[in-house]
Design a protein around this motif. Sequence first.
Motif, short mmCIF file in Angstrom:
data_model
loop_
_atom_site.label_atom_id
_atom_site.label_comp_id
_atom_site.label_asym_id
_atom_site.label_seq_id
_atom_site.Cartn_x
_atom_site.Cartn_y
_atom_site.Cartn_z
N THR A 31 0.83 -1.20 0.00
CA THR A 31 0.00 0.00 0.00
C THR A 31 0.86 1.25 0.00
OG1 THR A 31 -1.82 -1.08 1.16
CG2 THR A 31 -1.73 1.29 1.29
N GLU A 161 -7.23 3.99 -4.79
CA GLU A 161 -8.38 4.29 -3.93
C GLU A 161 -9.63 3.56 -4.43
OE1 GLU A 161 -8.42 6.82 -1.32
OE2 GLU A 161 -6.87 8.24 -1.88
N ARG A 171 -17.50 -0.80 2.07
CA ARG A 171 -16.05 -0.76 1.92
C ARG A 171 -15.40 -1.92 2.66
NH1 ARG A 171 -12.56 4.70 2.33
NH2 ARG A 171 -10.48 3.84 2.02
N GLU A 172 -15.89 -2.18 3.87
CA GLU A 172 -15.32 -3.28 4.66
C GLU A 172 -15.57 -4.62 3.99
OE1 GLU A 172 -15.81 -5.01 9.18
OE2 GLU A 172 -15.83 -2.83 8.86
N GLN A 175 -13.20 -4.94 1.07
CA GLN A 175 -11.86 -5.26 1.56
C GLN A 175 -11.74 -6.75 1.88
OE1 GLN A 175 -11.58 -2.63 4.88
NE2 GLN A 175 -11.02 -0.84 3.65
N THR A 193 -4.02 4.39 -1.01
CA THR A 193 -5.08 4.82 -0.11
C THR A 193 -4.57 5.95 0.78
OG1 THR A 193 -6.70 4.10 1.55
CG2 THR A 193 -4.50 3.14 1.70
N ASP A 195 -6.27 6.12 3.69
CA ASP A 195 -6.92 5.61 4.89
C ASP A 195 -5.97 4.67 5.64
OD1 ASP A 195 -8.50 3.87 6.63
OD2 ASP A 195 -10.27 4.71 5.67
N GLU A 197 -6.38 2.96 8.41
CA GLU A 197 -6.97 1.70 8.85
C GLU A 197 -7.08 0.70 7.71
OE1 GLU A 197 -10.54 0.05 11.72
OE2 GLU A 197 -10.08 2.19 11.59
N GLU A 198 -7.44 1.18 6.52
CA GLU A 198 -7.51 0.30 5.36
C GLU A 198 -6.12 -0.27 5.05
OE1 GLU A 198 -9.94 0.44 1.37
OE2 GLU A 198 -8.36 1.96 1.26
N ARG A 201 -5.13 -2.92 7.48
CA ARG A 201 -5.96 -4.12 7.37
C ARG A 201 -5.56 -5.02 6.22
NH1 ARG A 201 -12.39 -4.66 6.21
NH2 ARG A 201 -12.71 -6.58 7.38
N ILE A 202 -5.17 -4.44 5.09
CA ILE A 202 -5.02 -5.26 3.88
C ILE A 202 -3.58 -5.54 3.48
CG2 ILE A 202 -7.22 -4.36 3.00
CD1 ILE A 202 -5.57 -2.77 0.93
#
Length: 314
Positions: A31, A161, A171-172, A175, A193, A195, A197-198, A201-202
């Motif tokens: 990311t 994005e 969105r969740e 993901q 991104t 974000d 948190e995103e 997470r990924i």
Amino acid sequence: MIRFENVVKRYGDFEALKGVRLEVAEGQLVTLLGPSGCGKTTLLRTVNRLIEPSEGTVFIGEQDVRQLDEVELRRGIGYVIQSIGLFPHMSVLENVMVVPRLLGWSKEKREARAREMLALVGLEPQTFAGRFPRELSGGQAQRVGLARALAADPPVLLMDEPFGAVDPPTRERLQDEFLRLQSELKKTVLFVTHDLEEAVRISDRICLMNSGRVEQYDTPEVLLRSPKTPFVRDFLGPSRTLLRLSRIPLNDLIEPLGTHRPAVSIKRSATARDAFSLLLANGIRGLAVTDEGGQVVGLVRLESLLTAASEEEP
């Protein structure tokens, strides 16, 4: 594998990229994270030559992308953007078949592949193949965009994005679906991104950018545990404690149960963040941990979670 060697991009006197060096290993999801204007989308677009660097070289494998025909290069790279870009006059099936058709696949082969990809992203072909983009929800349209990007089985996937325009619950779910796909397909993915948190997470690794430079490039766990610069620490902010817990398997923190079994339990497959939230919601200091069959296998304590979240490398 994607490699950036001293990549610079100038617009007049302004340097959008300032000598970026970065390597994305084959099969990894990396990311590009950072505030608006940090250069993350500019860097992403140098891979498929939508933006040409002023200096430096971008490689896919051992191939300098400048030595490849632009059209052929882009046909061999999956590209998913926030605005999706589905053709409104084409059906869902026709949208997914666009790149295979350009590659000269037979009608039977490209239709079979398109149906396979729709099923893979959770859209039943019998239901969705004949629909048009205007008949889709935002989440469904994003899934079609992902199916289209995967249709020609590209080794590299660029995602700018891709889930930014949908509501948080959708969105969740997107993901989760994408992580499931990535676990099966193992594409080399560069994902933009803003974000945090995103990204946590990924990602396999996160490249945090600032003003056209790489501030830190690490796994989410290391980034959250050990910020290397004041900018990184400030960007992560106070949320990094909870985000760290989201990357810690609860299984790593289980202790022997002892003589007292807490009234509230949680499955061992959960994250430390899930346990922390459950403890706070119930106003308690310990949870029983169970296996998938419901058998108690131990205990997790609030103190252990707080210790795990606050630990930093020296």
